[in-house]
Design a protein around this motif. Structure first.
Motif, mmCIF file in Angstrom:
data_model
loop_
_atom_site.group_PDB
_atom_site.id
_atom_site.type_symbol
_atom_site.label_atom_id
_atom_site.label_comp_id
_atom_site.label_asym_id
_atom_site.label_seq_id
_atom_site.Cartn_x
_atom_site.Cartn_y
_atom_site.Cartn_z
ATOM 1 N N HIS A 49 0.834 -1.208 0.000
ATOM 2 C CA HIS A 49 0.000 0.000 0.000
ATOM 3 C C HIS A 49 0.866 1.255 0.000
ATOM 4 O O HIS A 49 0.546 2.230 -0.687
ATOM 5 C CB HIS A 49 -0.955 -0.011 1.190
ATOM 6 C CG HIS A 49 -2.095 -0.972 1.011
ATOM 7 N ND1 HIS A 49 -3.185 -0.681 0.217
ATOM 8 C CD2 HIS A 49 -2.301 -2.226 1.471
ATOM 9 C CE1 HIS A 49 -4.026 -1.710 0.228
ATOM 10 N NE2 HIS A 49 -3.498 -2.669 0.974
ATOM 11 N N ARG A 141 -14.845 6.281 -16.489
ATOM 12 C CA ARG A 141 -13.795 6.988 -15.745
ATOM 13 C C ARG A 141 -12.730 7.537 -16.684
ATOM 14 O O ARG A 141 -12.751 7.289 -17.873
ATOM 15 C CB ARG A 141 -13.170 6.033 -14.724
ATOM 16 C CG ARG A 141 -14.147 5.608 -13.646
ATOM 17 C CD ARG A 141 -13.530 4.585 -12.725
ATOM 18 N NE ARG A 141 -13.199 3.363 -13.440
ATOM 19 C CZ ARG A 141 -12.370 2.435 -12.986
ATOM 20 N NH1 ARG A 141 -11.766 2.597 -11.830
ATOM 21 N NH2 ARG A 141 -12.129 1.349 -13.696
ATOM 22 N N ASN A 155 -17.058 6.234 -9.808
ATOM 23 C CA ASN A 155 -17.132 5.071 -8.906
ATOM 24 C C ASN A 155 -18.331 5.214 -7.970
ATOM 25 O O ASN A 155 -19.041 4.252 -7.693
ATOM 26 C CB ASN A 155 -15.851 4.952 -8.082
ATOM 27 C CG ASN A 155 -14.592 4.983 -8.924
ATOM 28 O OD1 ASN A 155 -14.361 5.929 -9.669
ATOM 29 N ND2 ASN A 155 -13.777 3.959 -8.820
ATOM 30 N N GLY A 182 -14.406 -3.483 -10.543
ATOM 31 C CA GLY A 182 -15.524 -2.952 -9.764
ATOM 32 C C GLY A 182 -15.286 -1.493 -9.419
ATOM 33 O O GLY A 182 -14.227 -0.940 -9.713
ATOM 34 N N THR A 183 -16.270 -0.873 -8.762
ATOM 35 C CA THR A 183 -16.106 0.541 -8.399
ATOM 36 C C THR A 183 -15.134 0.693 -7.234
ATOM 37 O O THR A 183 -14.560 1.761 -7.043
ATOM 38 C CB THR A 183 -17.456 1.174 -7.998
ATOM 39 O OG1 THR A 183 -17.939 0.542 -6.817
ATOM 40 C CG2 THR A 183 -18.483 1.039 -9.107
ATOM 41 N N SER A 184 -14.965 -0.363 -6.448
ATOM 42 C CA SER A 184 -13.971 -0.316 -5.362
ATOM 43 C C SER A 184 -13.328 -1.685 -5.154
ATOM 44 O O SER A 184 -12.939 -2.025 -4.035
ATOM 45 C CB SER A 184 -14.615 0.180 -4.060
ATOM 46 O OG SER A 184 -15.609 -0.730 -3.633
ATOM 47 N N ASN A 186 -11.241 -5.202 -7.509
ATOM 48 C CA ASN A 186 -10.834 -5.830 -8.770
ATOM 49 C C ASN A 186 -11.765 -6.989 -9.091
ATOM 50 O O ASN A 186 -12.399 -7.559 -8.211
ATOM 51 C CB ASN A 186 -9.372 -6.305 -8.688
ATOM 52 C CG ASN A 186 -8.390 -5.154 -8.771
ATOM 53 O OD1 ASN A 186 -7.690 -4.851 -7.807
ATOM 54 N ND2 ASN A 186 -8.338 -4.470 -9.905
ATOM 55 N N ILE A 209 -3.708 -4.230 -4.438
ATOM 56 C CA ILE A 209 -2.726 -4.914 -3.600
ATOM 57 C C ILE A 209 -3.251 -6.314 -3.260
ATOM 58 O O ILE A 209 -2.488 -7.289 -3.234
ATOM 59 C CB ILE A 209 -2.445 -4.087 -2.319
ATOM 60 C CG1 ILE A 209 -2.021 -2.647 -2.681
ATOM 61 C CG2 ILE A 209 -1.399 -4.775 -1.454
ATOM 62 C CD1 ILE A 209 -0.849 -2.532 -3.626
ATOM 63 N N ARG A 211 -5.282 -7.986 -5.165
ATOM 64 C CA ARG A 211 -5.182 -8.703 -6.439
ATOM 65 C C ARG A 211 -3.823 -9.397 -6.556
ATOM 66 O O ARG A 211 -3.731 -10.573 -6.908
ATOM 67 C CB ARG A 211 -5.382 -7.692 -7.596
ATOM 68 C CG ARG A 211 -5.193 -8.257 -8.994
ATOM 69 C CD ARG A 211 -5.120 -7.123 -10.014
ATOM 70 N NE ARG A 211 -4.834 -7.635 -11.350
ATOM 71 C CZ ARG A 211 -3.648 -8.020 -11.768
ATOM 72 N NH1 ARG A 211 -2.599 -7.960 -10.945
ATOM 73 N NH2 ARG A 211 -3.480 -8.480 -12.992
#
Ligand code: PMP
Length: 287
Positions: A49, A141, A155, A182-184, A186, A209, A211
């Motif tokens: 992160h 987006r 999103n 997705g909007t928030s 993977n 991360i 993912r």
């Protein structure tokens, strides 16, 4: 117990924490963020992160507000002060405060760092055992979705559409019929050939991360993986599907739009990946 926020060098009561009205994050969405999961008081995949935070900032030519080790220390202090055993740390860095102007400030300003925490009960989440339903929305987006910008309006619109449809998440589908993410979270499918597929890394998606970790765990568990774009039609016909993110781990998807996957219950591959991820997050992924 009072709830604390961190704002530019100070720990303050959450309800009294404020930023300047000319913060460029507030006026222009000129900033980035990270969400790190806290499990049993420890941070999950912290290095990943913080690496992504540094990358997002450098892509936007914003300096790190403080050294990386100081961010790590503030995170821990926030977890301690707010008594978080399980939940998340939210951190946001904006370019700073300057008179409103699209171009960067001509006089250097200090980037602003804000942190909050949230308590969550990961052990009692129905989504892991029952699975979730999702809908799909058109991708609308910008072209740099690899930067974790706070500019999340598309999103938010997608997630609101999901909420109004009684769904958990919305997968965004590009003009060619391929799912981006997705909007928030993977997006993943398990094909009829039992191959685990998730979109390859480029500027089209956020480099999750979770993912990355789940890909490694899949390989360790002998699951064949393919990093490539998949169509919505492939997703409708998939054996299983999942959403991954720091706070949703590996969430099994049992329905996409009107298409029920398998028998409408979380499948065995997804549950295996979720278990592997939970073990990792509570063990060697924690610090
Ligand atoms: N894609 C998007 C658009 C997201 O907002 C998130 C969550 N931050 C993710 C993917 C998953 O990323 P991570 O696994 O790092 O939480």
């Amino acid at each position: 117990m009072p709830r604390y926020a961190y704002v530019n060098g100070r720990y303050c009561h959450h309800g009294e924490a404020t930023v300047h009205i000319e913060d460029r994050g507030y006026q222009l969405g000129d900033g980035v963020y990270e969400v790190v999961t806290i499990l049993n008081g420890k941070m999950v995949d912290e290095a990943g992160h913080l690496d992504r935070l540094e990358r997002s900032l450098s892509e936007l030519r914003i300096d790190m507000p403080v050294k990386r080790d100081v961010i790590r220390m503030i995170c821990r202090e926030m977890v301690k002060r707010n008594g978080i055993d399980n939940g998340l740390v939210y951190m946001q860095v904006t370019r700073g405060v300057a008179p409103r102007n699209h171009a960067f400030p001509t006089k250097p300003v200090k980037p602003a760092l804000v942190m909050t925490t949230k308590r969550m009960d990961f052990a009692r989440m129905a989504k892991f055992t029952d699975g979730v339903e999702i809908i799909t929305v058109p991708e609308q987006r910008w072209a740099r979705r690899d930067i974790k910008t706070i500019g999340l309006l598309p999103n938010c619109l997608g997630k609101q559409a999901a909420v109004e449809a009684g769904a958990y998440e919305a997968w965004q589908v590009d003009d060619d019929g391929y799912v981006t993410e997705g909007t928030s979270s993977n997006a993943w499918i398990l094909t009829k050939e039992k191959k685990l597929v998730t979109r390859q890394l480029n500027q089209d998606i956020l480099h999750g991360i979770t993912r990355k970790t789940v890909l490694e765990l899949a390989v360790e568990n002998g699951i064949e993986v393919e990093e490539r774009a998949f169509t919505l039609q492939e997703a409708y016909e998939a054996l299983e599907a999942y959403a991954t993110s720091a706070t949703s781990f590996v969430t099994p998807i049992v329905k996409i739009d009107d298409h029920v996957l398998g028998n409408g219950k979380p499948g065995s591959f997804g549950l295996k990946l979720l278990a592997a991820y939970q073990e990792y997050a509570g063990g060697k992924g924690a610090s």
